[in-house]
Design an enzyme around this catalytic site. Structure first.
Site, PDB file in Angstrom:
ATOM      1  N   CYS A   1       9.006 -18.195  -3.670  1.00 20.98           N
ATOM      2  CA  CYS A   1      10.234 -18.653  -2.999  1.00 20.98           C
ATOM      3  C   CYS A   1       9.919 -19.360  -1.689  1.00 20.98           C
ATOM      4  CB  CYS A   1      11.165 -17.474  -2.751  1.00 20.98           C
ATOM      5  SG  CYS A   1      11.037 -16.211  -4.016  1.00 20.98           S
TER       6      CYS A   1
ATOM      7  N   CYS B   1      23.400 -10.488  -3.710  1.00 22.66           N
ATOM      8  CA  CYS B   1      22.280 -11.282  -4.238  1.00 22.66           C
ATOM      9  C   CYS B   1      22.569 -12.779  -4.135  1.00 22.66           C
ATOM     10  CB  CYS B   1      22.040 -10.953  -5.709  1.00 22.66           C
ATOM     11  SG  CYS B   1      21.918  -9.195  -6.092  1.00 22.66           S
ATOM     12  N   SER B   2      21.502 -13.562  -3.914  1.00 22.10           N
ATOM     13  CA  SER B   2      21.652 -15.017  -3.964  1.00 22.10           C
ATOM     14  C   SER B   2      21.743 -15.444  -5.425  1.00 22.10           C
ATOM     15  CB  SER B   2      20.478 -15.691  -3.251  1.00 22.10           C
ATOM     16  OG  SER B   2      19.255 -15.286  -3.827  1.00 22.10           O
TER      17      SER B   2
ATOM     18  N   ILE C   1      21.600 -18.266  -8.869  1.00 21.03           N
ATOM     19  CA  ILE C   1      20.669 -19.184  -9.531  1.00 21.03           C
ATOM     20  C   ILE C   1      21.234 -20.592  -9.361  1.00 21.03           C
ATOM     21  CG2 ILE C   1      19.938 -19.903 -11.851  1.00 21.03           C
ATOM     22  CD1 ILE C   1      19.526 -16.866 -12.382  1.00 21.03           C
TER      23      ILE C   1
ATOM     24  N   LYS D   1      22.265 -17.168   0.160  1.00 17.93           N
ATOM     25  CA  LYS D   1      23.355 -16.403  -0.427  1.00 17.93           C
ATOM     26  C   LYS D   1      24.516 -17.276  -0.891  1.00 17.93           C
ATOM     27  CE  LYS D   1      25.813 -13.057  -1.643  1.00 17.93           C
ATOM     28  NZ  LYS D   1      26.427 -14.026  -2.541  1.00 17.93           N
TER      29      LYS D   1
ATOM     30  N   HIS E   1      20.184 -21.012  -3.902  1.00 16.70           N
ATOM     31  CA  HIS E   1      18.755 -20.770  -3.752  1.00 16.70           C
ATOM     32  C   HIS E   1      17.967 -21.399  -4.894  1.00 16.70           C
ATOM     33  CE1 HIS E   1      14.994 -19.016  -2.736  1.00 16.70           C
ATOM     34  NE2 HIS E   1      15.119 -17.860  -3.343  1.00 16.70           N
TER      35      HIS E   1
END
Ligand SMILES: [Zn+2]
Lengths: 129, 387
Positions: B87, B210-211, B213, B332, B336
């Site tokens: 990442c 969670c971030s 997709i 977020k 991402h």
């Protein structure tokens, strides 16, 4: 993960076999060829861990990795063995039972299976002491 | 080492871009950066491409050649390099580009980052991302990425009395910031209750911790500081580039609730720039999960260890607060696309320092910081930018 890749460390997974650096008296699991503290000065020997320790932290996995068809939800934790090293492992207990600091002991269990290739993974899990 | 400046930035929309291919995303981001800088293709000395896993997301490797080719630079044989650190691939591509210019080897260099994540299903995407952890000793044992960060969160809550509400406040703030960012994936506000009632992914983390997709790409153009004004009236100078490694496995860290790689990179960056955390006006940090932003603001040194949750709850990291964090909406809410993130952070900070951030502008921002993390903290990259 391919069969050879899993097999390569099979005896370490089945027996909690790691290493011990006699120079600095640090224990490692999984095994390491180089001691991160002593590097070239390190003297490495195999070491079989007793398999007792405590639960440092944990989570409850609701969505397991697709390749590991474990029964979700399951408790996943970081265990600190009494000799010092830590490992990530499934904890066999109900989500309500899990507690930071809880004493645990290793057991030999099925970790999961790959549905596509039908390969079954065995290795170490932990139970409450 | 020569001073290096950002003279142009570009970024695609961050969202699920079904109709756009990987190469088209890169070219779009690169072209807008080139236009922003007003440079000609022939003057570009090198490309650095940050990408985590095109090999598994789109079954394509050799991105260096692919992107040089479709950017129209293969015909003049411009060198191109793909850079990977999970990442943190984007941040690392930027750092490689900065070092190439600082060393005097190259003059005009483009640093890009991108990821095309939606060509595979969610299950596959999750598995690709888990390759940033130790496959043999974390992944195979049943760990997922949300699971690793959840274990950090659980211990942080246990030790420092951080609450689920405080974690949720990170998501609420970042979603609010994203309502003012036309590039962001989620441009709608959410509430603490929305977060706490969303499904639990890995206890104590909910889906809205969670971030997402995301597809997207971003690019910046670098030039030696002494000639930057030839291209732009608003150069942004890179005062520090720093990188640090830590163990790939979360369980091997000295302290589970501290990213030592962030601590080390921050220390090196502040020393290089000659500034203190108090002098930073804005920061884009790696909030792949809400707990990750709490760790970042503590480990960089904006707040003491254990006080990140309370600081967030008190609004100290909001726009108008002590240190506005993730004005873009962060990973977020802005999204991402893994390899793009580190570059997008630099794009956001550059726009803030130029005073071009629109409704989310932080008044008078002069010094900004970016923090990009690989995996659960095995790599950290920090840049400090100044107008
Ligand atoms: Zn040693």
């Amino acid at each position: 993960m391919t069969v050879p890749r899993f097999w390569r460390k099979l005896k370490h997974r089945y027996n909690l076999l790691g290493t011990h650096c006699t120079t600095c008296e640090t224990y490692y699991y999984p095994p390491r060829k180089i001691c991160p503290k002593c590097r070239r000065r390190g003297e490495i020997e195999p070491h079989r861990f007793k398999g007792e320790g405590k639960l440092l932290t944990y989570t409850i996995i609701q969505n397991p990795p697709e390749k590991i068809t474990a029964h979700a939800p399951y408790v996943l934790g970081i265990v600190e063995l009494d000799e010092g090293p830590r490992l990530t492992s499934q904890i066999i207990c109900s989500p309500e039972e899990a507690e930071i600091g809880m004493r645990v002991r290793s057991v030999f269990r099925k970790i999961g299976e790959e549905s596509a290739e039908g390969m079954i993974y065995y290795g170490t899990k932990f139970v409450k002491l | 080492m020569r001073e290096v400046a950002i003279i142009g930035v570009g970024c695609t929309r961050f969202t699920e871009l079904w109709e756009t291919s990987f190469r088209d995303l890169f070219v779009e981001a690169g072209l807008s950066a080139i236009e922003d800088a007003g440079v000609e293709g022939e003057t570009i000395d090198a490309l650095y491409i940050g990408n985590m896993s095109a090999g598994r997301f789109i079954e394509q490797e050799h991105l260096a050649s692919l992107i040089a080719d479709y950017a129209g630079l293969a015909s003049i044989n411009t060198p191109s390099t793909r850079v990977e650190a999970a990442c943190a691939s984007g941040g690392l591509a930027l750092r490689q580009a900065v070092l190439a210019v600082a060393s005097g080897h190259h003059n005009i260099v483009i640093a890009g980052g991108g990821e095309k994540m939606t060509d595979v299903g969610t299950g596959d995407a999750t598995d690709v991302l888990s390759a940033a952890a130790d496959r043999e000793w974390e992944g195979i044992m049943g760990a997922t990425f949300p699971g690793l960060y959840a274990m950090i969160a659980r211990l942080h809550m246990h030790r420092y009395h951080t609450t689920s509400e405080q974690l949720a406040q990170v998501a609420v703030k970042n979603h609010y910031n994203a309502t003012m960012n036309p590039r962001a994936q989620y441009q709608r506000e959410i509430t603490v209750e929305n977060v706490l009632t969303s499904p639990i992914v890995a206890d104590p983390l909910h889906l809205l911790d969670c971030s997402p997709i995301t597809d997207g790409a971003a690019a910046v153009i670098l030039a030696p500081g002494e000639i930057a004004r030839k291209y732009t009236d608003t150069p942004v100078y890179i005062k520090a580039t720093a990188q640090a490694s830590s163990t790939i496995s979360l369980h091997d860290r000295r302290d589970i609730t501290t990213l030592d790689a962030t601590v080390a990179a921050a220390r090196r960056a502040f020393e290089m720039a000659g500034v203190t955390p108090d002098e930073i006006d804005i920061a884009e940090v790696h909030d792949c999960f809400t707990i990750a932003e709490i760790l970042a603001i503590e480990d960089i040194g904006f707040f003491k260890k254990g006080e990140g949750g309370r600081a967030t709850e008190e609004g100290l990291t909001a726009i108008g607060g002590k240190i506005p964090v993730n004005t873009s909406g962060g990973l977020k809410a802005c999204g991402h696309p893994v390899g793009a993130t580190g570059i997008k952070q630099a794009v956001e900070v550059t726009e803030q320092l130029r005073g071009e951030a629109g409704k989310r502008q932080v008044d008078g921002a002069e010094i900004g910081l970016t923090q990009n993390v690989g995996g659960s903290g095995g790599t950290a990259i920090i840049h400090i930018l100044q107008r």
